[in-house]
Design a protein around this motif. Sequence first.
Motif, PDB file in Angstrom:
ATOM      1  N   GLY A 282      82.094  25.143   4.996  1.00 17.98           N
ATOM      2  CA  GLY A 282      80.502  25.837   5.551  1.00 17.98           C
ATOM      3  C   GLY A 282      79.448  25.071   6.056  1.00 17.98           C
ATOM      4  N   TYR A 283      79.998  23.646   6.945  1.00 16.68           N
ATOM      5  CA  TYR A 283      79.218  22.564   7.575  1.00 16.68           C
ATOM      6  C   TYR A 283      78.862  23.338   8.744  1.00 16.68           C
ATOM      7  N   ASP A 284      77.943  22.754   9.108  1.00 15.39           N
ATOM      8  CA  ASP A 284      77.198  23.741  10.254  1.00 15.39           C
ATOM      9  C   ASP A 284      78.188  23.232  11.606  1.00 15.39           C
TER      10      ASP A 284
ATOM     11  N   ILE B 155      86.811  18.375  16.307  1.00 17.05           N
ATOM     12  CA  ILE B 155      86.194  19.107  15.828  1.00 17.05           C
ATOM     13  C   ILE B 155      86.719  19.623  14.258  1.00 17.05           C
ATOM     14  N   GLY B 156      86.868  19.591  13.225  1.00 19.12           N
ATOM     15  CA  GLY B 156      87.727  20.119  12.296  1.00 19.12           C
ATOM     16  C   GLY B 156      87.063  20.588  11.749  1.00 19.12           C
ATOM     17  N   ARG B 157      88.500  21.883  11.559  1.00 17.88           N
ATOM     18  CA  ARG B 157      87.910  23.317  10.808  1.00 17.88           C
ATOM     19  C   ARG B 157      87.986  23.586   9.016  1.00 17.88           C
ATOM     20  N   GLN B 158      88.265  22.401   8.970  1.00 13.63           N
ATOM     21  CA  GLN B 158      88.438  22.200   7.476  1.00 13.63           C
ATOM     22  C   GLN B 158      86.887  22.191   7.077  1.00 13.63           C
TER      23      GLN B 158
ATOM     24  N   ALA C 213      74.793  14.845   2.847  1.00 18.06           N
ATOM     25  CA  ALA C 213      73.679  15.619   3.020  1.00 18.06           C
ATOM     26  C   ALA C 213      73.849  16.466   2.423  1.00 18.06           C
ATOM     27  N   GLY C 214      75.720  17.149   2.709  1.00 21.29           N
ATOM     28  CA  GLY C 214      75.937  18.227   1.691  1.00 21.29           C
ATOM     29  C   GLY C 214      75.767  19.438   2.551  1.00 21.29           C
ATOM     30  N   VAL C 215      76.181  20.246   2.656  1.00 23.14           N
ATOM     31  CA  VAL C 215      76.811  21.562   2.442  1.00 23.14           C
ATOM     32  C   VAL C 215      75.197  22.634   3.733  1.00 23.14           C
ATOM     33  N   PRO C 216      74.342  22.809   3.007  1.00 23.22           N
ATOM     34  CA  PRO C 216      73.077  22.929   2.973  1.00 23.22           C
ATOM     35  C   PRO C 216      72.123  22.582   4.045  1.00 23.22           C
ATOM     36  N   CYS C 217      72.869  21.179   5.057  1.00 28.18           N
ATOM     37  CA  CYS C 217      71.878  20.588   5.998  1.00 28.18           C
ATOM     38  C   CYS C 217      72.745  20.942   7.059  1.00 28.18           C
TER      39      CYS C 217
END
Length: 191
Positions: free
Chosen positions: A116-118, A108-111, A150-154
């Motif tokens: 902003g990814y969930d 689970i990468g902190r980058q 799918a982008g950060v908002p997903c």
Amino acid sequence: MHVRTLAGHLAAAALMSLPLLSGEAVAVDPPGDTAGTPAAARVLTYDAGGSAEFRSAVDRGAEIWNESVEGAQLRPVQAGQRADIRVVADDGWPRALPTSLGKGTVWIGRQAVNEGYDTVRISSHELGHILGLPDRKPGPCSSLMSGSSAGVPCTNPYPNAAEKAEVEDNFAGAAGSPSPVAGAARGLLVD
């Protein structure tokens, strides 16, 4: 003495078979501890001890898969056992290294988290690789395996119907020994 024992066993067998001969339904409990796990499910253990601040996201990702499919069930490893799946946190990008179907390592990468990814979507997505699913990029938010495309908002952490079906197919009859990972999911998968 042997005749009496044999007669006793035959009488017991006859009594047990009477409901079957009369057409009555008989409920038989399966042996062993199967509470909460479908009979054909392959139980996969995971060790999230190295997942640091992402432990709850990893547990939720496993729960989502358990709610979504019956062929494989993810359970935390018990003390003293070797886990099928090892989950760790690091500062890189999320990735998975399946070694065989239901086995491997997830990072689970902190980058991605810092971008902003969930975290639950990341966890569920990477566990999907261990369950034999490849990336499907680019893709819509409704596809868990579309990953970061799918982008950060997903924030959707749930597999769609096709992804669920593919995992079910991967684990059909897989309650026994592990099989090789599906061809599209071999090697290190960096989302």
